[in-house]
Design a protein around this motif. Structure first.
Motif, PDB file in Angstrom:
ATOM      1  N   ALA A   2       0.842  -1.204   0.000  1.00  0.00           N
ATOM      2  CA  ALA A   2       0.000   0.000   0.000  1.00  0.00           C
ATOM      3  C   ALA A   2       0.871   1.246   0.000  1.00  0.00           C
ATOM      4  O   ALA A   2       1.949   1.270   0.587  1.00  0.00           O
ATOM      5  N   GLU A   3       0.398   2.261  -0.661  1.00  0.00           N
ATOM      6  CA  GLU A   3       1.113   3.544  -0.668  1.00  0.00           C
ATOM      7  C   GLU A   3       1.046   4.149   0.722  1.00  0.00           C
ATOM      8  O   GLU A   3       0.024   4.110   1.394  1.00  0.00           O
ATOM      9  N   MET A   4       2.150   4.712   1.127  1.00  0.00           N
ATOM     10  CA  MET A   4       2.198   5.314   2.462  1.00  0.00           C
ATOM     11  C   MET A   4       2.623   6.768   2.270  1.00  0.00           C
ATOM     12  O   MET A   4       3.620   7.028   1.614  1.00  0.00           O
ATOM     13  N   ASN A   5       1.837   7.667   2.805  1.00  0.00           N
ATOM     14  CA  ASN A   5       2.162   9.070   2.634  1.00  0.00           C
ATOM     15  C   ASN A   5       2.351   9.702   4.004  1.00  0.00           C
ATOM     16  O   ASN A   5       1.397   9.833   4.774  1.00  0.00           O
ATOM     17  N   ILE A   6       3.563  10.060   4.317  1.00  0.00           N
ATOM     18  CA  ILE A   6       3.833  10.636   5.634  1.00  0.00           C
ATOM     19  C   ILE A   6       4.249  12.092   5.445  1.00  0.00           C
ATOM     20  O   ILE A   6       5.299  12.363   4.850  1.00  0.00           O
ATOM     21  N   GLN A   7       3.402  12.988   5.921  1.00  0.00           N
ATOM     22  CA  GLN A   7       3.647  14.415   5.676  1.00  0.00           C
ATOM     23  C   GLN A   7       3.565  15.209   6.965  1.00  0.00           C
ATOM     24  O   GLN A   7       2.688  14.982   7.803  1.00  0.00           O
ATOM     25  N   ASP A   8       4.470  16.158   7.077  1.00  0.00           N
ATOM     26  CA  ASP A   8       4.452  17.148   8.162  1.00  0.00           C
ATOM     27  C   ASP A   8       4.214  16.518   9.537  1.00  0.00           C
ATOM     28  O   ASP A   8       3.388  17.008  10.312  1.00  0.00           O
ATOM     29  N   ARG A   9       4.913  15.452   9.774  1.00  0.00           N
ATOM     30  CA  ARG A   9       4.722  14.782  11.070  1.00  0.00           C
ATOM     31  C   ARG A   9       6.008  14.817  11.876  1.00  0.00           C
ATOM     32  O   ARG A   9       7.109  14.896  11.345  1.00  0.00           O
ATOM     33  N   GLU A  10       5.819  14.703  13.171  1.00  0.00           N
ATOM     34  CA  GLU A  10       6.961  14.565  14.073  1.00  0.00           C
ATOM     35  C   GLU A  10       7.188  13.066  14.229  1.00  0.00           C
ATOM     36  O   GLU A  10       6.389  12.368  14.852  1.00  0.00           O
ATOM     37  N   ILE A  11       8.259  12.581  13.610  1.00  0.00           N
ATOM     38  CA  ILE A  11       8.505  11.127  13.618  1.00  0.00           C
ATOM     39  C   ILE A  11       9.408  10.788  14.798  1.00  0.00           C
ATOM     40  O   ILE A  11      10.441  11.427  15.015  1.00  0.00           O
TER      41      ILE A  11
ATOM     42  N   ILE B  24      16.126  16.141  10.099  1.00  0.00           N
ATOM     43  CA  ILE B  24      16.605  15.245  11.157  1.00  0.00           C
ATOM     44  C   ILE B  24      17.532  16.072  12.047  1.00  0.00           C
ATOM     45  O   ILE B  24      18.565  16.567  11.581  1.00  0.00           O
ATOM     46  N   THR B  25      17.162  16.234  13.289  1.00  0.00           N
ATOM     47  CA  THR B  25      18.006  17.034  14.182  1.00  0.00           C
ATOM     48  C   THR B  25      18.623  16.154  15.267  1.00  0.00           C
ATOM     49  O   THR B  25      18.122  15.071  15.579  1.00  0.00           O
ATOM     50  N   GLY B  26      19.728  16.647  15.787  1.00  0.00           N
ATOM     51  CA  GLY B  26      20.368  15.948  16.895  1.00  0.00           C
ATOM     52  C   GLY B  26      21.286  14.821  16.476  1.00  0.00           C
ATOM     53  O   GLY B  26      21.540  13.889  17.239  1.00  0.00           O
ATOM     54  N   GLY B  27      21.787  14.880  15.252  1.00  0.00           N
ATOM     55  CA  GLY B  27      22.800  13.901  14.827  1.00  0.00           C
ATOM     56  C   GLY B  27      22.252  12.585  14.318  1.00  0.00           C
ATOM     57  O   GLY B  27      22.966  11.591  14.294  1.00  0.00           O
ATOM     58  N   GLY B  28      20.993  12.575  13.896  1.00  0.00           N
ATOM     59  CA  GLY B  28      20.405  11.330  13.403  1.00  0.00           C
ATOM     60  C   GLY B  28      20.817  11.005  11.981  1.00  0.00           C
ATOM     61  O   GLY B  28      21.479  11.798  11.305  1.00  0.00           O
ATOM     62  N   ASN B  29      20.394   9.805  11.533  1.00  0.00           N
ATOM     63  CA  ASN B  29      20.724   9.362  10.180  1.00  0.00           C
ATOM     64  C   ASN B  29      19.468   9.219   9.334  1.00  0.00           C
ATOM     65  O   ASN B  29      18.375   9.035   9.861  1.00  0.00           O
ATOM     66  N   LEU B  30      19.674   9.265   8.030  1.00  0.00           N
ATOM     67  CA  LEU B  30      18.533   9.145   7.125  1.00  0.00           C
ATOM     68  C   LEU B  30      18.066   7.702   7.012  1.00  0.00           C
ATOM     69  O   LEU B  30      16.892   7.407   7.129  1.00  0.00           O
ATOM     70  N   GLY B 135       8.159  17.029   4.538  1.00  0.00           N
ATOM     71  CA  GLY B 135       7.934  17.990   5.620  1.00  0.00           C
ATOM     72  C   GLY B 135       7.950  17.387   7.013  1.00  0.00           C
ATOM     73  O   GLY B 135       7.454  17.995   7.960  1.00  0.00           O
ATOM     74  N   ASN B 136       8.506  16.194   7.153  1.00  0.00           N
ATOM     75  CA  ASN B 136       8.528  15.570   8.486  1.00  0.00           C
ATOM     76  C   ASN B 136       9.760  16.009   9.264  1.00  0.00           C
ATOM     77  O   ASN B 136      10.714  16.541   8.700  1.00  0.00           O
ATOM     78  N   SER B 137       9.700  15.766  10.551  1.00  0.00           N
ATOM     79  CA  SER B 137      10.887  16.058  11.351  1.00  0.00           C
ATOM     80  C   SER B 137      11.124  14.930  12.340  1.00  0.00           C
ATOM     81  O   SER B 137      10.195  14.241  12.763  1.00  0.00           O
ATOM     82  N   MET B 138      12.387  14.752  12.647  1.00  0.00           N
ATOM     83  CA  MET B 138      12.764  13.732  13.618  1.00  0.00           C
ATOM     84  C   MET B 138      13.884  14.282  14.463  1.00  0.00           C
ATOM     85  O   MET B 138      14.816  14.903  13.948  1.00  0.00           O
ATOM     86  N   SER B 139      13.778  14.081  15.746  1.00  0.00           N
ATOM     87  CA  SER B 139      14.845  14.593  16.614  1.00  0.00           C
ATOM     88  C   SER B 139      15.340  13.486  17.532  1.00  0.00           C
ATOM     89  O   SER B 139      14.724  12.424  17.634  1.00  0.00           O
ATOM     90  N   GLY B 140      16.467  13.728  18.149  1.00  0.00           N
ATOM     91  CA  GLY B 140      16.957  12.784  19.144  1.00  0.00           C
ATOM     92  C   GLY B 140      17.970  11.788  18.640  1.00  0.00           C
ATOM     93  O   GLY B 140      18.313  10.829  19.331  1.00  0.00           O
ATOM     94  N   GLY B 141      18.451  11.979  17.406  1.00  0.00           N
ATOM     95  CA  GLY B 141      19.564  11.149  16.942  1.00  0.00           C
ATOM     96  C   GLY B 141      19.187   9.786  16.411  1.00  0.00           C
ATOM     97  O   GLY B 141      20.035   8.910  16.308  1.00  0.00           O
ATOM     98  N   GLY B 142      17.922   9.572  16.072  1.00  0.00           N
ATOM     99  CA  GLY B 142      17.516   8.261  15.553  1.00  0.00           C
ATOM    100  C   GLY B 142      17.739   8.136  14.060  1.00  0.00           C
ATOM    101  O   GLY B 142      18.371   8.990  13.435  1.00  0.00           O
ATOM    102  N   THR B 143      17.212   7.052  13.504  1.00  0.00           N
ATOM    103  CA  THR B 143      17.291   6.834  12.061  1.00  0.00           C
ATOM    104  C   THR B 143      15.879   6.936  11.490  1.00  0.00           C
ATOM    105  O   THR B 143      14.956   6.301  12.009  1.00  0.00           O
ATOM    106  N   LEU B 144      15.732   7.727  10.433  1.00  0.00           N
ATOM    107  CA  LEU B 144      14.392   7.988   9.896  1.00  0.00           C
ATOM    108  C   LEU B 144      13.820   6.769   9.172  1.00  0.00           C
ATOM    109  O   LEU B 144      12.684   6.386   9.395  1.00  0.00           O
TER     110      LEU B 144
END
Lengths: 134, 159
Positions: A2-11, B24-30, B135-144
């Motif tokens: 399935a297509e997954m679209n993740i936008q403007d989220r805090e991951i 990706i902030t805090g030294g994380g990886n893609l 447009g996502n963000s990730m912090s804390g040094g993890g891997t996206l």
């Protein structure tokens, strides 16, 4: 998948993507040689037959020479003139057949040279991207 | 191979790495394939790039093709152009990176399909396999993004 679209989220955790690998690798960058069946046949059987004969006679002459070595080791006069002539004739025929082989068309060598040239000249390039199955 | 437990000694993580609009902030990886980190971008006068490509698809072995922004493979070129540090493979651009300041780098273009990873993107979004990230963000040094090689759940643990 399935297509997954993740936008403007805090991951907060790693997103596992099951189809991340494409199945291509860096080891297959040089274009392969497309060996046709006729070329395979030429590699297998394309060598002039006189090389095989030359080889057989050379080996036979070598065996005969060893025999003469045993016979004439203590006293060389034990070897007769005819035996010397047979040895020299064997070597001469073998060389002659080999030279004839060099003059005959050698399809095996042609194909081998072609393959060698291909691998010398073929540029390294990336393998075509394989589409993954959705 | 460069892994989470075997990082290059000259690699200093960035505070902020933006990849195709994802921050990706805090030294994380893609991205991580199992424990292997195919792309590392570290701090330096110019961005320091380490890039690994799959060399054996059966055993998921990687080979380093760019080390500290220097090409280690005849088909790979690393060059600068108008403030961008680019990596090219056989005439195709696979990575374009711009340094904003000492602590932050932006990846404006990425296409890792030639090196065995199903990910590509531009300044607005990143496509990975069947997923689109923007447009996502990730912090804390993890891997996206991760690919689970041995079926372990290590990458799924909350960071």
């Amino acid at each position: 998948m399935a297509e997954m679209n993740i936008q403007d989220r805090e991951i907060t955790e790693t997103q596992i993507i099951p189809d991340l690998l494409t199945g291509t690798d860096i080891g297959t960058w040089q274009a392969e040689y497309l060996l046709r069946e006729v070329e395979f046949e030429r590699i297998k059987y394309g060598k002039p037959i006189t090389f095989n004969w030359a080889n057989s006679i050379a080996l036979t002459s070598f065996g005969f020479g060893l025999n003469l070595l045993g016979k004439g080791y203590s006293d060389i006069t034990n070897i007769s003139k005819g035996e010397w002539i047979a040895l020299v004739a064997g070597i001469a025929v073998s060389i002659l057949l080999y030279v004839i082989g060099l003059c005959l068309p050698n399809n095996r060598k042609k194909v081998m040279d072609k393959i060698e040239k291909h691998f010398e000249d073929a540029p390294t390039k990336r393998q075509a991207f394989k589409e993954h199955n959705q | 191979m460069i892994t989470r437990d075997n990082l290059p000694k000259n690699y200093i993580p960035l505070n902020k790495l933006t990849v195709c609009s994802n921050t990706i902030t805090g030294g994380g990886n893609l991205v991580a394939v199992g424990d292997v980190l195919p792309l590392l971008i570290g701090k330096g006068d110019k961005p320091k790039i380490w890039l690994q490509a799959l060399s054996d698809t059966k055993n998921n072995k990687f080979v380093v093709i760019v080390e500290e922004s220097i090409s280690k493979h005849p088909a790979v070129k690393v060059y600068e152009d108008s403030g961008y540090l680019n990596v090219m493979i056989s005439g195709e651009l696979i990575l374009s990176v711009k340094m904003l300041d000492e602590e932050s780098v932006v990846v404006e273009k990425l296409d890792f399909r030639p090196i065995g990873l199903n990910m590509h993107g531009n300044s607005s979004s990143l496509t990975v396999g069947g997923g689109l990230f923007s447009g996502n963000s990730m912090s804390g040094g993890g891997t996206l993004i991760g690919f689970d090689m041995q079926g372990s759940n290590r990458d799924r643990e909350p960071l």
